[in-house]
Design a protein around this motif. Structure first.
Motif, mmCIF file in Angstrom:
data_model
loop_
_atom_site.group_PDB
_atom_site.id
_atom_site.type_symbol
_atom_site.label_atom_id
_atom_site.label_comp_id
_atom_site.label_asym_id
_atom_site.label_seq_id
_atom_site.Cartn_x
_atom_site.Cartn_y
_atom_site.Cartn_z
ATOM 1 N N VAL A 17 35.156 41.211 33.499
ATOM 2 C CA VAL A 17 36.064 40.441 34.284
ATOM 3 C C VAL A 17 35.812 40.080 35.864
ATOM 4 O O VAL A 17 35.312 41.238 36.232
ATOM 5 C CB VAL A 17 37.566 41.690 34.412
ATOM 6 C CG1 VAL A 17 38.470 41.122 35.461
ATOM 7 C CG2 VAL A 17 38.077 41.906 33.085
ATOM 8 N N THR A 18 35.783 38.774 36.062
ATOM 9 C CA THR A 18 35.691 38.623 37.308
ATOM 10 C C THR A 18 36.982 38.267 37.990
ATOM 11 O O THR A 18 37.974 37.715 37.807
ATOM 12 C CB THR A 18 34.723 37.481 37.453
ATOM 13 O OG1 THR A 18 35.156 36.454 36.592
ATOM 14 C CG2 THR A 18 33.335 37.649 36.961
ATOM 15 N N CYS A 19 36.954 38.284 39.583
ATOM 16 C CA CYS A 19 37.942 38.082 40.379
ATOM 17 C C CYS A 19 37.564 37.736 41.742
ATOM 18 O O CYS A 19 36.545 37.726 42.050
ATOM 19 C CB CYS A 19 38.865 39.378 40.445
ATOM 20 S SG CYS A 19 37.922 40.901 40.595
ATOM 21 N N GLY A 27 33.202 41.536 40.327
ATOM 22 C CA GLY A 27 33.357 41.407 38.651
ATOM 23 C C GLY A 27 32.981 42.955 38.131
ATOM 24 O O GLY A 27 32.371 43.620 39.030
ATOM 25 N N VAL A 30 34.752 45.708 31.804
ATOM 26 C CA VAL A 30 35.755 46.243 31.398
ATOM 27 C C VAL A 30 35.582 47.083 29.838
ATOM 28 O O VAL A 30 34.987 46.695 29.067
ATOM 29 C CB VAL A 30 37.049 45.577 31.047
ATOM 30 C CG1 VAL A 30 38.271 45.935 30.480
ATOM 31 C CG2 VAL A 30 37.180 44.589 32.259
ATOM 32 N N GLY A 33 39.804 46.467 26.418
ATOM 33 C CA GLY A 33 40.577 45.387 26.477
ATOM 34 C C GLY A 33 40.737 44.508 25.061
ATOM 35 O O GLY A 33 39.843 45.159 24.167
ATOM 36 N N VAL A 45 43.353 43.928 29.736
ATOM 37 C CA VAL A 45 42.314 44.652 30.280
ATOM 38 C C VAL A 45 42.823 45.622 31.072
ATOM 39 O O VAL A 45 43.637 45.949 31.649
ATOM 40 C CB VAL A 45 41.431 43.634 31.163
ATOM 41 C CG1 VAL A 45 40.833 42.580 30.284
ATOM 42 C CG2 VAL A 45 42.133 43.209 32.457
ATOM 43 N N VAL A 57 42.322 42.039 41.435
ATOM 44 C CA VAL A 57 43.279 41.577 40.384
ATOM 45 C C VAL A 57 45.001 41.734 40.721
ATOM 46 O O VAL A 57 45.771 40.998 40.453
ATOM 47 C CB VAL A 57 42.819 42.141 39.200
ATOM 48 C CG1 VAL A 57 44.042 41.804 37.957
ATOM 49 C CG2 VAL A 57 41.499 41.876 39.012
ATOM 50 N N PHE A 63 42.518 36.779 36.899
ATOM 51 C CA PHE A 63 41.282 37.105 36.645
ATOM 52 C C PHE A 63 40.681 36.132 35.563
ATOM 53 O O PHE A 63 41.344 35.464 35.097
ATOM 54 C CB PHE A 63 41.270 38.630 36.269
ATOM 55 C CG PHE A 63 42.092 38.751 34.953
ATOM 56 C CD1 PHE A 63 41.435 38.751 33.772
ATOM 57 C CD2 PHE A 63 43.328 39.239 35.071
ATOM 58 C CE1 PHE A 63 42.358 39.068 32.581
ATOM 59 C CE2 PHE A 63 44.037 39.478 34.147
ATOM 60 C CZ PHE A 63 43.642 39.401 32.694
ATOM 61 N N VAL A 65 38.159 36.729 31.998
ATOM 62 C CA VAL A 65 37.336 37.413 30.990
ATOM 63 C C VAL A 65 36.092 36.549 30.673
ATOM 64 O O VAL A 65 36.265 35.478 30.204
ATOM 65 C CB VAL A 65 38.290 38.084 29.864
ATOM 66 C CG1 VAL A 65 37.396 38.574 28.920
ATOM 67 C CG2 VAL A 65 39.440 38.697 30.479
ATOM 68 N N ASN A 114 34.673 32.166 28.355
ATOM 69 C CA ASN A 114 35.449 32.509 29.444
ATOM 70 C C ASN A 114 36.971 32.235 29.284
ATOM 71 O O ASN A 114 37.384 30.953 28.741
ATOM 72 C CB ASN A 114 35.067 32.019 30.561
ATOM 73 C CG ASN A 114 33.410 31.743 30.546
ATOM 74 O OD1 ASN A 114 33.056 30.747 30.220
ATOM 75 N ND2 ASN A 114 32.735 32.645 30.982
ATOM 76 N N CYS A 117 43.037 33.721 33.349
ATOM 77 C CA CYS A 117 43.901 34.466 33.014
ATOM 78 C C CYS A 117 44.919 34.473 34.156
ATOM 79 O O CYS A 117 44.364 34.914 35.387
ATOM 80 C CB CYS A 117 43.849 35.559 32.399
ATOM 81 S SG CYS A 117 42.999 35.652 30.854
#
Length: 159
Positions: A17-19, A27, A30, A33, A45, A57, A63, A65, A114, A117
């Motif tokens: 998960v990147t943010c 990131g 996770v 999920g 997640v 997040v 975020f 995935v 990817n 979300c």
């Protein structure tokens, strides 16, 4: 015959998960999920509140995935075992990414699939907060799409 058992460790599902918050990318791997809804399409997640990415997040409500393929093991380890508080994971591994088209978060371009979300809800039933993300945009390497644009998951050599 089945016996009662204790859960010591749940296998990690291979998702990163990147943010992004305030221009800082991060990131994490996770450990829990999966699908939350087919209509609308949503994924859940779980993130422990002590993780550096948690507030990113929680505060931004977005975020991405990323599903890594084999060959991404070193990057996966950094995302899984290093903390964004201590190291810039993107710089350490020279991570290739692009900005999300819908959400303000990095999309890992070396991952074949990817999901961008937006958080629609979250609950904290225990140690993890479960973020329910509406899938706004799906990216997939062209070689893994059929003629109808469906992802051929069985063709991807995922981690």
């Amino acid at each position: 015959m089945k016996k009662e058992a204790n859960i010591q460790k749940v296998p990690i599902l291979n998702m990163i998960v990147t943010c992004r918050k305030d221009g800082r990318d991060n990131g994490l791997v996770v450990g829990f999920g999966g699908n939350a809804s087919f209509d609308p399409q949503m994924i859940a997640v779980g993130i422990v509140p002590t993780r550096f990415s948690y507030d990113m997040v929680k505060d931004t409500g977005v975020f991405v995935v990323n599903f890594p393929a084999k060959g991404y093991e070193e990057e996966y380890k950094v995302f899984g075992f290093e903390s964004g508080r201590d190291v810039d994971k993107f710089e350490k591994c020279d991570i290739k990414f692009t900005d999300g088209e819908v959400v303000d978060a990095p999309v890992l371009t070396d991952c074949p699939v990817n999901f961008e979300c937006t958080v629609v809800d979250s609950i904290k039933p225990g140690s993890h907060e479960m973020f329910f993300g509406k899938i706004e945009k799906v990216h997939c390497d062209e070689e893994y799409l059929d003629d109808d644009g469906n992802i051929m998951w069985d063709k991807i050599d995922l981690l």
